[in-house]
Design an enzyme around this catalytic site. Structure first.
Site, PDB file in Angstrom:
ATOM      1  CE  LYS A 185      42.252  64.130  30.229  1.00 56.77           C
ATOM      2  NZ  LYS A 185      42.955  65.548  30.080  1.00 56.77           N
ATOM      3  CG  ASP A 217      44.426  67.645  32.719  1.00 56.65           C
ATOM      4  OD1 ASP A 217      43.221  67.895  33.111  1.00 56.65           O
ATOM      5  OD2 ASP A 217      44.662  68.013  31.694  1.00 56.65           O
TER       6      ASP A 217
END
Ligand code: IPM
Ligand code: MG
Length: 350
Positions: A185, A217
């Site tokens: 991330k 994600d």
């Protein structure tokens, strides 16, 4: 060859018993000793990872674990929760490399909630870092600050922690389809920017493996959209916890998936990817195959006995082809069996 057997809680004792029968049937001269971990250990000693268990686990070459946890311990103080035992043994034994394969067996193609064309032939390996990250980071806690409660945890990784798990993942990719996707991330978290930097550096040692990067994600989305694009995925402890549950459910049969947690010398803890399933505990209906396949992983990684590992895996494939199914993977027309009968079928197939 000495193994420490930790049946644990819920369905743990039932499924571990079948894996132990399979190991004994192979007659490899493995010594086994049982001990307590998790809720059963809390009940007996007040400690989810008691000293006697620590002693056995430290002395053994490998640990075979069922599962830990159950609703009766959910309200215990944190240090008397079953999960604390699991985190404790991972940390104490230095089991930093968690290998979680997600394989769709052709016979079970209908078990997935995804369309067969999306998951047919699925074979992913998730490599999850297991002894660092926000799971173990200090400081952590819940305190009162400025007149209100304040909860905090710390995500951190050292360069060497990242490099050693990446090497495990690159090596695994080398033995498979030579594709590695590193998940981070980095658009938000510095800690994972470092992760990406180290991944790029480590790739120089493995020119034969194709490295890609994905934000976590997007990785969660791609896993359900087009899971077959992945071969090996590598990520940190927390992202790996989440993505490995997602990946396992692509196969529709978490009751089939084993896992290995290894240290630098291939000492390992082997356990099914699923939990303790308290709702069906003691009924003799749980699927023992993930635990039996975990025993196969033990023979492969800790005892370097590929032939024996294959024998177990082939026996499992055979019982599926013969139509034996526990409730979790049952379809009309198949032979519905309980835990013990499934173990019997595997022993017969061996
Ligand atoms: C897992 C489990 C554990 C984890 C829990 C039980 C502490 O979810 O092995 O994935 O979060 O690592
Ligand atoms: Mg988990």
């Amino acid at each position: 060859m000495k193994i420490c057997v930790l049946p644990g809680d819920g369905i743990g004792p039932e499924i571990v018993a079948e894996a132990v029968r399979v190991l004994k049937a192979l007659d490899l001269g493995i010594e086994m000793e049982e001990a307590l971990l998790g809720g059963c250990a809390v009940d007996a000693t007040g400690d989810p990872y008691p000293a006697a268990t620590q002693k056995l686990a430290l002395a053994a070459d490998a640990v075979l674990l069922g599962a830990v946890g159950g609703p009766q311990w959910d309200n215990n103080p944190r240090e008397q929760r079953p999960e604390r035992g699991l985190l404790g043994i991972r940390k104490q034994l230095g089991l930093f490399a968690n290998l979680r394969p997600a394989i769709l067996y052709p016979e079970l193609a209908n078990a997935s909630t995804l369309k067969p064309e999306v998951v047919a032939g699925l074979d992913i390996l998730i490599v999850r870092e297991l002894t660092g990250d926000i799971y173990f980071g200090q400081p952590r806690g819940i305190e009162v600050r400025n007149g209100e409660r304040f909860g905090f945890n710390t995500m951190h990784y050292t360069e060497s922690e990242i490099r050693r798990i990446l090497r495990v993942a690159f090596e695994a990719a080398r033995k498979r389809r030579r594709k590695l996707c590193s998940v981070d991330k980095m658009n938000v978290l510095e800690c994972t920017q470092l992760w990406r930097d180290i991944a790029i550096e480590t790739a120089n040692e493995y020119p034969d493996v194709e490295l890609s990067h994905m934000l976590v994600d997007n990785a969660a989305m791609q896993l359900v959209k087009n899971p077959k694009q992945f071969d090996v995925m590598v990520t940190g402890n927390m992202f790996g916890d989440i993505l490995s549950d997602e990946a396992s459910m692509l196969t529709g049969s978490i009751g089939m998936l084993p896992s290995a947690s290894l240290d630098a010398s291939n000492k390992g803890l082997y356990e099914p990817s699923h939990g303790s399933a308290p709702d069906i505990a003691g009924k003799g209906v749980a699927n023992p195959l993930a635990t039996i396949l975990s025993a196969a992983m033990m023979l492969r990684y800790t005892f370097a006995n590929e032939a024996a590992a294959r024998r177990i895996e082939d026996a499992v494939k055979k019982v599926l082809a013969q139509g034996f199914r526990t409730g979790d993977i049952y379809e009309p027309g198949m032979k519905k069996v309980g835990t013990r009968e499934m173990g019997d079928a595997v022993l017969a197939a061996l």
